[in-house]
Motif scaffolding. Structure first.
Motif, short mmCIF file in Angstrom:
data_model
loop_
_atom_site.label_atom_id
_atom_site.label_comp_id
_atom_site.label_asym_id
_atom_site.label_seq_id
_atom_site.Cartn_x
_atom_site.Cartn_y
_atom_site.Cartn_z
N ALA A 9 -32.44 -50.99 -23.58
CA ALA A 9 -31.98 -51.82 -25.07
C ALA A 9 -30.70 -51.65 -25.32
CB ALA A 9 -32.93 -51.49 -25.85
N THR A 10 -29.95 -50.81 -25.12
CA THR A 10 -28.47 -50.56 -25.84
C THR A 10 -27.60 -51.05 -24.72
OG1 THR A 10 -28.71 -48.10 -24.74
CG2 THR A 10 -28.83 -48.50 -27.33
N GLY A 11 -27.97 -51.28 -23.69
CA GLY A 11 -26.84 -52.16 -22.43
C GLY A 11 -26.49 -53.40 -22.82
N GLY A 36 -30.74 -45.00 -23.38
CA GLY A 36 -29.94 -43.79 -22.64
C GLY A 36 -29.66 -42.59 -23.61
N GLN A 37 -28.42 -42.69 -23.89
CA GLN A 37 -27.75 -41.71 -24.97
C GLN A 37 -26.97 -42.33 -26.02
OE1 GLN A 37 -26.44 -38.17 -22.70
NE2 GLN A 37 -25.97 -39.71 -21.10
N ASN A 38 -27.18 -43.75 -26.14
CA ASN A 38 -26.54 -44.18 -27.31
C ASN A 38 -27.36 -44.01 -28.47
OD1 ASN A 38 -24.98 -45.84 -29.04
ND2 ASN A 38 -24.39 -47.34 -27.80
N LYS A 122 -31.45 -55.02 -10.52
CA LYS A 122 -31.27 -55.29 -9.20
C LYS A 122 -31.43 -54.14 -8.01
CE LYS A 122 -27.38 -57.04 -10.15
NZ LYS A 122 -26.36 -58.21 -10.26
N GLU A 123 -31.08 -52.96 -8.48
CA GLU A 123 -31.03 -51.74 -7.65
C GLU A 123 -32.61 -51.56 -7.34
OE1 GLU A 123 -29.49 -51.93 -10.68
OE2 GLU A 123 -27.45 -51.34 -10.33
N THR A 124 -33.57 -51.80 -8.19
CA THR A 124 -34.97 -51.84 -7.72
C THR A 124 -35.20 -52.39 -6.76
OG1 THR A 124 -35.80 -50.90 -10.06
CG2 THR A 124 -37.41 -52.50 -8.75
#
Ligand code: NDP
Ligand code: MG
Length: 381
Positions: A9-11, A36-38, A122-124
């Motif tokens: 959500a923070t990206g 993540g960490q934000n 997309k990496e998935t």
């Protein structure tokens, strides 16, 4: 009302997804999210959207948010938490906007839980496209593209269900170094690489755009989403990013989807599909003002990562897993100033060359190869 679970959500994609939700409160509601960490931004998102369930990456952040917000919101952390958010009971749609193959397992679990998948990650699909698409078919679940090129193709394919596709033409802006020769790339800096001409995105995908690996990942993504052999997937350099991609049919007719570059369009389409909704503060396309659109053939020697991706995709099995993991590790090393820009494709090629391909890998095999590849890349510098 669609209930949404949002990973990442923070990206860049995450915050634009929140903007779509914000502008259509009668259509969408955020029920679960991961970050993540934000944590500073996480607090703001919680205050505004009031989700029921929030997942953070680290235990310390989990402890502090839990004591801060009390029992109104349920919290969790780590990779287990990511899965809990992906399968959150009340949610209808999973928007997967995390970066990297960490998004694979939560996606598979959400498919088993019969959630509709709006996929930015997309990496998935690159690392395990066969597992994801088979699971989606078996569970009768839709995987809707968020990536702008794939959304464009998906939009062009509406109403064409019974018409075979002759060719996909995926457009590429060329990234931050499109006008530099290979020699000129020797000493480029991180800040130069992060300065994308058309799109503002997360750091990893911006570097992927500069190396053209992003387009390589997208070719593999298209192979899985649209069930096409690699021979029918072309890439075309189009510096304006106005045509987001095209589909050619048997009668030579070509359909394209156009628009001002704005990721909220494909994000919103994946959420509202098959309906279209107004886009708040959307910039309308004015072709007369733009005047000209430009197209160039791709140079596979200049953009060597694209060549590596086609090769890995065609061989298949575990080779795309190696391609993806090697790329994630190499880009992370570049962003941490441990290797130079041109070292990225060299390291990836090393990893691909030494790998013995396993056909039809299961999830355990994919996870093992992913980890081994990261360790190998990190041993090279
Ligand atoms: P960002 O780096 O901006 O955001 C990534 C998100 O994932 C952040 O919320 C981040 O948290 C979180 N995250 C990162 N690593 C982990 C981890 N190990 N565990 C849990 N959460 C994690 O990336 P983008 O939004 O740019 O990209 C996301 C995905 O969408 C990628 O797969 C990318 O290829 C794809 N995509 C992006 C586009 C774009 O325009 N940005 C376009 C098309 C596809 P935090 O920041 O809180 O640490
Ligand atoms: Mg894209």
């Amino acid at each position: 009302m669609k209930y949404i679970s949002l990973l990442g959500a923070t990206g860049s994609i995450g915050t634009q997804t929140l903007d779509v939700i914000r502008n259509h409160p009668d259509k969408f509601r955020l029920v679960a999210m991961s970050v993540g960490q934000n944590i500073a931004l996480t607090r703001k998102i919680i205050d505004e959207f009031n989700p029921e369930f929030v997942v953070v990456k680290n235990r310390d952040d989990y402890e502090s948010l839990k004591s801060e917000f009390g029992s109104d919101i349920r919290f969790s952390y780590g990779e287990e938490g990511l899965v809990e958010a992906a399968v959150y009971g009340k949610s209808d749609v999973l928007v997967n906007a995390v970066m990297g193959s960490v998004g694979l397992f939560p996606t598979l679990q959400a498919i088993s839980a019969k959630k509709t998948i709006a996929l930015a990650n997309k990496e998935t699909l690159v690392t395990a496209g066969h597992l994801v698409m088979n699971a989606a078919r078996e569970n009768g679940v839709s995987v809707l593209p968020v990536d702008s090129e794939h959304s464009a193709i998906f939009q062009c394919l509406q109403g064409e269900e019974n018409n075979p596709i002759e060719r996909l033409i995926i457009t590429a802006s060329g990234g931050s170094f499109r006008d530099k020769s290979r020699e000129e790339l020797t000493n480029v800096t991180i800040n130069e690489a992060l300065n994308h001409p058309n799109w503002s995105m997360g750091a990893k995908i911006t570097i992927d755009s500069a190396t053209m690996m992003n387009k390589g990942l997208e070719v593999i993504e298209a192979h899985w989403l649209f069930k096409l052999p690699y021979e029918k997937i072309d890439v075309l350099l189009h510096r304006e990013s106005i045509i987001h991609s095209m589909v050619e049919f048997q009668d030579t007719s070509v359909k394209a989807q156009l628009g001002s570059p704005d990721m909220r369009v494909p994000i919103q389409y994946a959420l509202s599909y098959p309906e279209r909704l107004p886009l708040q503060n959307g910039s309308r396309l004015n072709l007369a003002e733009i005047g000209k659109l430009h197209f160039e053939e791709m140079d596979f020697n200049r953009f060597y990562c694209l060549k590596l991706a086609y090769e890995a995709g065609k061989v298949g099995g575990t080779l795309p897993t190696v391609l993806n993991a090697a790329n994630e590790a190499a880009v992370s090393a570049f962003l941490n100033r441990r290797i130079s820009f041109l070292k990225i494709d060299e390291l990836i090629e090393n990893a691909l060359e030494r790998h013995t391909v396993i056909k039809h890998p299961d999830l355990d095999t994919i996870n093992k190869i992913d980890q081994e590849t990261r360790v190998f890349i990190n041993s090279l510098f």
